[in-house]
Design an enzyme around this catalytic site. Structure first.
Site, short mmCIF file in Angstrom:
data_model
loop_
_atom_site.label_atom_id
_atom_site.label_comp_id
_atom_site.label_asym_id
_atom_site.label_seq_id
_atom_site.Cartn_x
_atom_site.Cartn_y
_atom_site.Cartn_z
N HIS A 21 27.02 37.34 32.28
CA HIS A 21 28.39 37.43 31.73
C HIS A 21 28.36 37.89 30.28
CE1 HIS A 21 29.27 33.96 34.71
NE2 HIS A 21 29.90 35.03 35.19
N LYS A 45 35.73 32.57 43.20
CA LYS A 45 35.41 33.32 44.41
C LYS A 45 35.45 32.51 45.70
CE LYS A 45 32.69 36.73 42.84
NZ LYS A 45 31.58 37.09 42.06
N ARG A 97 27.30 43.88 40.18
CA ARG A 97 25.86 43.69 40.36
C ARG A 97 25.35 44.45 41.59
NH1 ARG A 97 26.56 37.37 40.29
NH2 ARG A 97 28.19 38.22 41.62
N SER A 135 26.41 32.42 38.54
CA SER A 135 26.62 31.03 38.11
C SER A 135 26.25 30.07 39.23
CB SER A 135 28.09 30.80 37.74
OG SER A 135 28.44 31.57 36.62
O1 PNS Z 1 34.33 34.68 38.21
P1 PNS Z 1 35.22 35.19 39.29
O2 PNS Z 1 35.33 34.17 40.38
O3 PNS Z 1 34.84 36.54 39.78
O4 PNS Z 1 36.68 35.37 38.62
C1 PNS Z 1 37.77 35.70 39.42
C2 PNS Z 1 39.04 35.76 38.58
C3 PNS Z 1 39.25 34.45 37.84
C4 PNS Z 1 38.93 36.88 37.58
C5 PNS Z 1 40.23 36.03 39.55
O5 PNS Z 1 40.20 35.06 40.55
C6 PNS Z 1 41.57 36.03 38.87
O6 PNS Z 1 41.93 36.99 38.22
N1 PNS Z 1 42.33 34.92 39.03
C7 PNS Z 1 43.66 34.78 38.45
C8 PNS Z 1 44.73 34.82 39.55
C9 PNS Z 1 45.15 36.23 39.86
O7 PNS Z 1 45.58 36.98 39.00
N2 PNS Z 1 45.05 36.60 41.16
C10 PNS Z 1 45.45 37.91 41.64
C11 PNS Z 1 44.42 39.00 41.44
S1 PNS Z 1 42.90 38.63 42.25
#
Ligand code: PNS
Length: 165
Positions: A21, A45, A97, A135
């Site tokens: 990150h 995720k 990745r 992570s």
């Molecule tokens: O570390 P991650 O799990 O890849 O992060 C995912 C994250 C937090 C970037 C994504 O889940 C997110 O943007 N969440 C906020 C809610 C949202 O906007 N959802 C709609 C688009 S996916």
């Protein structure tokens, strides 16, 4: 036409932040003067709860990225597009990745595009030394007492030791 991207978000769950990150944040900063690392309150995720609280994840990311000027760390809840509006960011930068990341990231980029076509999605290929790093792998290794010092900065390694002792 003048470039319009002056502020980008590097969003994620950061449970916890890893050298992978940090590499994405550093590379985002190389292409943009202002970077906000956006730590999501919502579930990541796999839709499961986090090991570290939102406050802890923000604090660890702040400590890990303290040396990078132009980079700030903020928590957010709700939609990423709304948070981007709130802080005035014009794009999202994420690391890729492997092919396995691609489908998930494409889906998120598509959804964000539907919600706000003005918010650009930019992807950087993860540096080869971090291509394997996640992570969840770090948490698993730490939970079995393994050495995570090559994957995360010292503050995170210490927090993991305390969490899993
Ligand atoms: O570390 P991650 O799990 O890849 O992060 C995912 C994250 C937090 C970037 C994504 O889940 C997110 O943007 N969440 C906020 C809610 C949202 O906007 N959802 C709609 C688009 S996916």
């Amino acid at each position: 036409m003048e470039p319009t991207i002056t502020h980008v978000l590097v969003p994620g769950t950061f449970d916890p932040i890893t050298y992978g990150h940090m590499d994405v944040a550093r590379r985002a900063r190389r292409i943009c003067p202002r970077v906000t690392v956006a730590v999501a309150a919502s579930l990541g995720k796999r839709g499961v709860g986090t090991t570290f609280s939102l406050e802890e994840r923000v604090e660890l990311a702040r400590e890990a990225l303290a040396d990078l000027d132009g980079v700030e760390v903020l928590p957010f809840s709700g939609l990423l597009v709304d948070f981007a509006h709130e802080v005035g960011a014009q794009a999202v930068v994420k690391g890729l990745r492997a092919m396995t990341d691609f489908e998930y990231e494409l889906q998120q980029a598509d959804l964000n595009y539907r919600l706000d076509p003005e918010l650009e999605s930019i992807f950087v290929m993860s540096s080869p030394e971090y291509g394997y790093l996640s992570s969840s792998a770090v948490r698993q290794i730490a939970s079995f007492g393994g050495d995570v010092s090559t994957f995360v900065p010292p503050c995170v390694a210490a927090a993991l030791r305390t969490r899993f002792k």
